[in-house]
Design a protein around this motif. Structure first.
Motif, PDB file in Angstrom:
ATOM      1  N   ALA A 100      75.345   6.896  27.621  1.00 51.86           N
ATOM      2  CA  ALA A 100      74.783   7.897  28.078  1.00 51.86           C
ATOM      3  C   ALA A 100      75.339   9.257  27.404  1.00 51.86           C
ATOM      4  CB  ALA A 100      74.602   8.056  29.441  1.00 51.86           C
ATOM      5  N   LEU A 101      76.517   9.364  27.510  1.00 56.04           N
ATOM      6  CA  LEU A 101      77.461  10.531  27.019  1.00 56.04           C
ATOM      7  C   LEU A 101      77.274  10.740  25.629  1.00 56.04           C
ATOM      8  CD1 LEU A 101      79.365  12.740  27.196  1.00 56.04           C
ATOM      9  CD2 LEU A 101      81.309  11.060  27.259  1.00 56.04           C
ATOM     10  N   ALA A 102      77.374   9.690  24.902  1.00 54.32           N
ATOM     11  CA  ALA A 102      77.202   9.676  23.500  1.00 54.32           C
ATOM     12  C   ALA A 102      75.821   9.888  22.834  1.00 54.32           C
ATOM     13  CB  ALA A 102      77.713   8.645  22.830  1.00 54.32           C
ATOM     14  N   THR A 103      74.905   9.352  23.747  1.00 57.20           N
ATOM     15  CA  THR A 103      73.440   9.760  23.526  1.00 57.20           C
ATOM     16  C   THR A 103      73.087  11.138  23.613  1.00 57.20           C
ATOM     17  OG1 THR A 103      72.489   7.583  24.130  1.00 57.20           O
ATOM     18  CG2 THR A 103      71.087   9.084  24.247  1.00 57.20           C
ATOM     19  N   LEU A 104      73.512  11.955  24.619  1.00 57.88           N
ATOM     20  CA  LEU A 104      73.311  13.501  24.846  1.00 57.88           C
ATOM     21  C   LEU A 104      73.980  14.108  23.953  1.00 57.88           C
ATOM     22  CD1 LEU A 104      73.538  13.294  28.921  1.00 57.88           C
ATOM     23  CD2 LEU A 104      71.459  13.490  27.454  1.00 57.88           C
ATOM     24  N   VAL A 105      75.112  13.732  23.573  1.00 58.28           N
ATOM     25  CA  VAL A 105      75.772  14.416  22.392  1.00 58.28           C
ATOM     26  C   VAL A 105      74.937  14.462  21.245  1.00 58.28           C
ATOM     27  CG1 VAL A 105      77.829  14.501  20.894  1.00 58.28           C
ATOM     28  CG2 VAL A 105      78.148  14.317  23.519  1.00 58.28           C
ATOM     29  N   GLN A 106      74.449  13.340  20.648  1.00 58.46           N
ATOM     30  CA  GLN A 106      73.657  13.130  19.727  1.00 58.46           C
ATOM     31  C   GLN A 106      72.262  13.871  19.930  1.00 58.46           C
ATOM     32  OE1 GLN A 106      74.296   8.967  17.691  1.00 58.46           O
ATOM     33  NE2 GLN A 106      75.223   8.968  19.661  1.00 58.46           N
ATOM     34  N   LEU A 107      71.698  13.708  20.759  1.00 60.90           N
ATOM     35  CA  LEU A 107      70.375  14.470  21.125  1.00 60.90           C
ATOM     36  C   LEU A 107      70.352  15.888  21.075  1.00 60.90           C
ATOM     37  CD1 LEU A 107      68.619  12.621  24.059  1.00 60.90           C
ATOM     38  CD2 LEU A 107      67.452  13.176  21.649  1.00 60.90           C
ATOM     39  N   MET A 108      71.556  16.491  21.771  1.00 53.77           N
ATOM     40  CA  MET A 108      71.603  17.999  21.960  1.00 53.77           C
ATOM     41  C   MET A 108      72.637  18.840  21.243  1.00 53.77           C
ATOM     42  SD  MET A 108      71.529  17.635  26.182  1.00 53.77           S
ATOM     43  CE  MET A 108      70.049  17.055  26.895  1.00 53.77           C
ATOM     44  N   GLY A 109      73.782  18.154  20.872  1.00 55.96           N
ATOM     45  CA  GLY A 109      75.070  18.649  20.072  1.00 55.96           C
ATOM     46  C   GLY A 109      76.172  18.769  21.375  1.00 55.96           C
ATOM     47  N   GLU A 110      77.237  18.674  20.981  1.00 54.52           N
ATOM     48  CA  GLU A 110      78.128  18.419  22.039  1.00 54.52           C
ATOM     49  C   GLU A 110      78.408  19.388  23.073  1.00 54.52           C
ATOM     50  OE1 GLU A 110      83.354  17.728  22.234  1.00 54.52           O
ATOM     51  OE2 GLU A 110      81.943  16.914  20.522  1.00 54.52           O
ATOM     52  N   ASP A 111      78.567  20.621  22.864  1.00 54.63           N
ATOM     53  CA  ASP A 111      78.537  21.892  23.782  1.00 54.63           C
ATOM     54  C   ASP A 111      77.458  21.630  24.733  1.00 54.63           C
ATOM     55  OD1 ASP A 111      80.960  22.379  22.702  1.00 54.63           O
ATOM     56  OD2 ASP A 111      80.318  24.224  21.649  1.00 54.63           O
ATOM     57  N   GLU A 112      76.054  21.663  24.249  1.00 53.46           N
ATOM     58  CA  GLU A 112      74.939  21.606  24.822  1.00 53.46           C
ATOM     59  C   GLU A 112      74.981  20.353  25.615  1.00 53.46           C
ATOM     60  OE1 GLU A 112      74.557  23.932  21.056  1.00 53.46           O
ATOM     61  OE2 GLU A 112      75.194  21.963  21.587  1.00 53.46           O
ATOM     62  N   ALA A 113      75.390  19.418  25.530  1.00 54.13           N
ATOM     63  CA  ALA A 113      75.417  18.079  26.202  1.00 54.13           C
ATOM     64  C   ALA A 113      76.250  18.357  27.415  1.00 54.13           C
ATOM     65  CB  ALA A 113      76.021  16.926  25.432  1.00 54.13           C
ATOM     66  N   PHE A 114      77.554  18.857  26.925  1.00 56.93           N
ATOM     67  CA  PHE A 114      78.179  19.142  28.320  1.00 56.93           C
ATOM     68  C   PHE A 114      77.710  20.113  29.230  1.00 56.93           C
ATOM     69  CE2 PHE A 114      81.355  16.471  26.071  1.00 56.93           C
ATOM     70  CZ  PHE A 114      81.927  15.739  26.791  1.00 56.93           C
ATOM     71  N   GLU A 115      76.996  21.079  29.002  1.00 56.02           N
ATOM     72  CA  GLU A 115      76.642  22.105  29.817  1.00 56.02           C
ATOM     73  C   GLU A 115      75.202  21.442  30.744  1.00 56.02           C
ATOM     74  OE1 GLU A 115      74.913  25.283  27.338  1.00 56.02           O
ATOM     75  OE2 GLU A 115      76.528  25.779  26.432  1.00 56.02           O
ATOM     76  N   TYR A 116      74.630  20.474  29.718  1.00 54.42           N
ATOM     77  CA  TYR A 116      73.693  19.656  30.583  1.00 54.42           C
ATOM     78  C   TYR A 116      74.274  18.804  31.748  1.00 54.42           C
ATOM     79  CZ  TYR A 116      70.139  15.848  31.293  1.00 54.42           C
ATOM     80  OH  TYR A 116      69.186  14.993  32.095  1.00 54.42           O
TER      81      TYR A 116
END
Length: 341
Positions: free
Chosen positions: A176-192
């Protein structure tokens, strides 16, 4: 001893002559799938071969940590199941042994690709897409609209209703973590993830635990692999299965031989056997709806069809890389995990 042991074990003993004089009658197995499936595989293998199996069930992160901790004196022969990223990390760290099984030619392309990516230190045994299962009764009672997209999980009305595992212990949560990073970009994924964390009631150790909690009414929604949510729905719980609208990642559940293991010959017997349709079809007997890797295995009718899910082009090589995985988990601990404490 039955014919499968005679054929498979004979071949591996000949190949291993002059190597470690290990017992071919014992096998130490780590299984990172549902306990019912782990027990079924171990018991059936014992019955068919006469090889005694000592099996423990660990989540993917725990399995990797155990194998790494034992690197100088391996106690495990085979690690079966769990998401492919930590298996690839083990391959990258040379904790697993290279082995080109004669069964490779019978496997689907994604399973063979996993083997090739790892230098044949791991192989795909099943697959499944990431999504969630929500309890229809809980959300209806709260008047919450059914979440169809990742963005919907930020709805304040879901406060305290989301359950997801900790990516340090769970391969599902790391996917899930790696998916969100690939979907959004790393900084944006951590904000999410920080924003979604306001709605998270608990970070579990096991990847399948969140949807089990939702099935029992202890949470409104569990982020899991979709086949784990299907299992709860088929069992009669009020669980609706969702593939997020923006796109989602998927797993290649994998298997690895441990380098320097105490019983390498028995390990290869298990490795080859568990890639057969006979072994893979055992999953259906315990209500497991993963997509098996052998072309001739039975595809569960209830399993979410990957062609109907908006899958991202998940980069298994990058997110299974040791340094990349360690850095993402360290950042999760510092930002998301710290905020939850």
């Amino acid at each position: 001893m039955k014919s499968i042991r005679t054929a498979l074990l004979g071949a591996t003993l000949i190949a291993g002559a002059g190597a470690n004089a290990a017992s071919a009658d014992e096998l130490n197995l780590i299984c990172s799938a549902d306990n019912a499936l782990c027990e079924k595989l171990a018991a059936t293998f014992e019955e068919k071969t006469g090889i005694d199996v000592s099996m423990i069930r660990l989540s993917s992160g725990e399995a990797y940590a155990k194998i790494r901790a034992e690197a100088r004196n391996p106690q495990t022969d085979v690690w079966w199941g769990g998401t492919g990223d930590p298996h690839l990390q083990a391959a990258n760290d040379e904790l697993s042994a290279s082995y080109e099984s004669p069964m490779l030619k019978e496997l689907l392309p994604w399973a063979v690709s996993q083997a090739e990516t790892s230098g044949y230190r791991t192989v795909g045994v099943y697959s499944g897409a990431l999504g969630w299962g929500y309890n229809t009764e809980i959300l209806a009672k709260k008047g919450v609209e059914a979440p169809k997209c990742w963005a919907d999980l930020l709805n304040p009305a879901l406060k305290g209703e989301i359950s997801i595992a900790d990516p340090n212990s769970s391969g599902t949560a790391y996917t899930a973590l790696a998916t969100l990073v690939q979907l959004m970009g790393e900084d944006e994924a951590f904000e999410y993830l920080l924003a979604m964390g306001k709605n998270v009631s608990q970070y579990t150790k096991s990847g399948s635990a969140p949807v089990k909690a939702a099935a029992r009414g202890e949470a409104g929604l569990g982020i899991v692999f979709m086949h784990d949510a299907v299992k709860q729905a088929v069992a009669g719980f009020p669980i609706e299965v969702v593939a997020p609208c923006e796109g989602t990642g998927y797993e290649i559940g994998s298997m690895s031989l441990v380098d320097g293991s105490p019983n390498p010959d028995a390990a290869k017997v298990f490795y080859d056997w568990v890639l057969t349709p006979e072994a893979q079809n055992l999953a259906l007997e315990v209500g497991s709806f993963r997509i098996p890797s052998n072309k001739a295995s039975t595809q569960p009718e209830e399993a979410p069809k990957l062609e109907n899910v908006r899958l991202i082009d998940y980069d298994f090589a990058e997110y299974g890389d040791s340094e990349r995985r360690r850095n993402l988990l360290a950042r999760w601990d510092m930002e998301v995990g710290a905020a939850a404490n």
